[in-house]
Design an enzyme around this catalytic site. Sequence first.
Site: not given
Length: 262
Positions: A9, A11, A104, A106, A177, A183, A223
Amino acid sequence: MRKFLCAGNWKMYLGPLAAKHFGDELRTALLEKGEMERAVREGAMELALMPPFVSITSLRQALGDLPVALGAQNCHGEVQGAFTGEISAPMLSEVGCDYVIIGHSERRHVFGEQDDVMAKKIRAVLTEGMTPVFCVGELLLERDKGETLSVLERQMRAVLPHVTAQEMSTRLVVAYEPVWAIGTGKVASENDAQEACRYLRGLVAAAGGVEAGDQVRVLYGGSVKPENASGLARQADIDGFLVGGASLKPESFLGIARAALA
């Protein structure tokens, strides 16, 4: 047997020119390391990349006939309409996408998308013959309060009634996730990741039957790096990775894939 999926991904990184350079470098790396290309072509592993919308076509052209699937990072639930700035599932199918990430963290926590939005998006992706990669995961506060499994159950129950048992078996991908690991450099322990992925598989089995639970692919994301990929990949209920920052360079992305095959 469930085919291991290593998906990247990107992003909001790598525009069309950078995506072309990435594709050229990935092609060179795969051809130089023939065992990785053979593993993909022979079905031991599947590679997929989810670039920004504007980079999909240039990446597809750069990859050519390489056995790498393409996907998108989001889509709208409607086929068309007055939705300025949105992209529909038919548009993504037209440019060659195989996968679409839905839900996701985000999208949930930065853009405020709610659980009830996810089902419509997943239905749109499935209708167009693509595969949704449905992301679920808990916040650090929820984890600290012991709510991980209840959060996963709530997120899954929002979409599973809208997916047939056959689609669960053959078309649905679920990605665990944990939000606190995305991240941040933190990663769930192998045991914690396995426990969550096993629980998600059980939810699919409860909704769609034993076969659906056995065949659905469950990924881990958060990560992931070449250094931790091997141990995670050995877990019985982890069928692949949804990779973030480490997918922005061919050498680290392929390093994760190679570690998973080890």
